[in-house]
Enzyme design. Sequence first.
Site, PDB file in Angstrom:
ATOM      1  N   GLU A 294       3.910  33.084  12.385  1.00  0.00           N
ATOM      2  CA  GLU A 294       3.318  31.861  12.477  1.00  0.00           C
ATOM      3  C   GLU A 294       4.399  30.848  12.363  1.00  0.00           C
ATOM      4  OE1 GLU A 294       0.259  31.149   9.465  1.00  0.00           O
ATOM      5  OE2 GLU A 294      -0.263  33.389   9.592  1.00  0.00           O
TER       6      GLU A 294
ATOM      7  N   HIS B 221      -4.194  30.025  12.527  1.00  0.00           N
ATOM      8  CA  HIS B 221      -4.955  30.942  11.786  1.00  0.00           C
ATOM      9  C   HIS B 221      -4.214  32.418  12.211  1.00  0.00           C
ATOM     10  CE1 HIS B 221      -8.742  32.611  10.219  1.00  0.00           C
ATOM     11  NE2 HIS B 221      -8.709  33.655  11.424  1.00  0.00           N
TER      12      HIS B 221
HETATM   13  C1  GAR Z   1      -1.110  31.394   6.753  1.00  0.00           C
HETATM   14  O1  GAR Z   1      -1.179  32.655   7.188  1.00  0.00           O
HETATM   15  C2  GAR Z   1      -2.338  30.600   7.509  1.00  0.00           C
HETATM   16  O2  GAR Z   1      -2.381  31.206   8.764  1.00  0.00           O
HETATM   17  C3  GAR Z   1      -3.474  30.910   6.705  1.00  0.00           C
HETATM   18  O3  GAR Z   1      -3.063  30.630   5.647  1.00  0.00           O
HETATM   19  C4  GAR Z   1      -1.762  31.079   5.434  1.00  0.00           C
HETATM   20  C5  GAR Z   1      -0.815  29.798   4.518  1.00  0.00           C
HETATM   21  O4  GAR Z   1       0.568  30.036   4.606  1.00  0.00           O
HETATM   22  N1  GAR Z   1      -4.713  29.997   7.261  1.00  0.00           N
HETATM   23  C6  GAR Z   1      -5.818  30.352   7.259  1.00  0.00           C
HETATM   24  O5  GAR Z   1      -6.443  31.400   6.947  1.00  0.00           O
HETATM   25  C7  GAR Z   1      -6.829  29.311   7.705  1.00  0.00           C
HETATM   26  N2  GAR Z   1      -8.033  29.746   7.978  1.00  0.00           N
HETATM   27  P1  GAR Z   1       1.398  28.764   3.986  1.00  0.00           P
HETATM   28  O6  GAR Z   1       0.777  28.143   3.080  1.00  0.00           O
HETATM   29  O7  GAR Z   1       2.596  29.774   3.301  1.00  0.00           O
HETATM   30  O8  GAR Z   1       1.710  28.073   5.384  1.00  0.00           O
END
Ligand code: GAR
Length: 197
Positions: free
Chosen positions: A179, A109
């Site tokens: 992340e 998250h």
């Molecule tokens: C990331 O920033 C993740 O933390 C967020 O979506 C993005 C996905 O990026 N997740 C949430 O908000 C979950 N509640 P990605 O598809 O490039 O990995």
Amino acid sequence: WLKIGFLASHGGSNMQAIVDACRNGKLYGEAKAVISNNSGSGAIERARKHGIPHYHLSSATHSDPESLDRAIYHALTDNGVTLIVLAGYMKKLGPLTLRHYKGRILNIHPSLLPKYGGHGMFGSKVHEAVLANRETVTGATIHLADEEYDTGAIVNQREVAVLPDDTAETLAARVLQCEHELFVETLVKISEGQIVL
Ligand code: GAR
């Protein structure tokens, strides 16, 4: 040896960072399956490119939630998945999958949970709220997923500074970079037994 099953709704950059770490030997594990609720997602495209078994499973393919849960469960278990990674997955998992993989489902998250979590708090909404509240620090959290959004036990967390001229876009990009590093690092620690789920 981690046998990872990914669920991803969008771009799949977190998934890519983990797949790369597996392939270059940094992480002792492999991607066994990729499931997306979005047939046109970057995650599906990346899985196709890397030859990872991939599945489009959603309310569009399975209108009944119970049969969707079963299809997700089988896509994971048929491919020998032992650890689920929710990498930007914007849906909840069903009870069958949750029960079978209890304690082995990680979610990422883009905030320092419990701040800026819960229903409706995802993607750019999180960063907009952080900026609106004039926070000076935000970050990323990896936690165990349960039947609610963003409430499971926290496994690892890292701070990211909010800069005076940040927009939701610049902040999101910096948090996303964090992340990727946090996810790979956390999985390495799990594979080495330094973090026990
Ligand atoms: C990331 O920033 C993740 O933390 C967020 O979506 C993005 C996905 O990026 N997740 C949430 O908000 C979950 N509640 P990605 O598809 O490039 O990995």
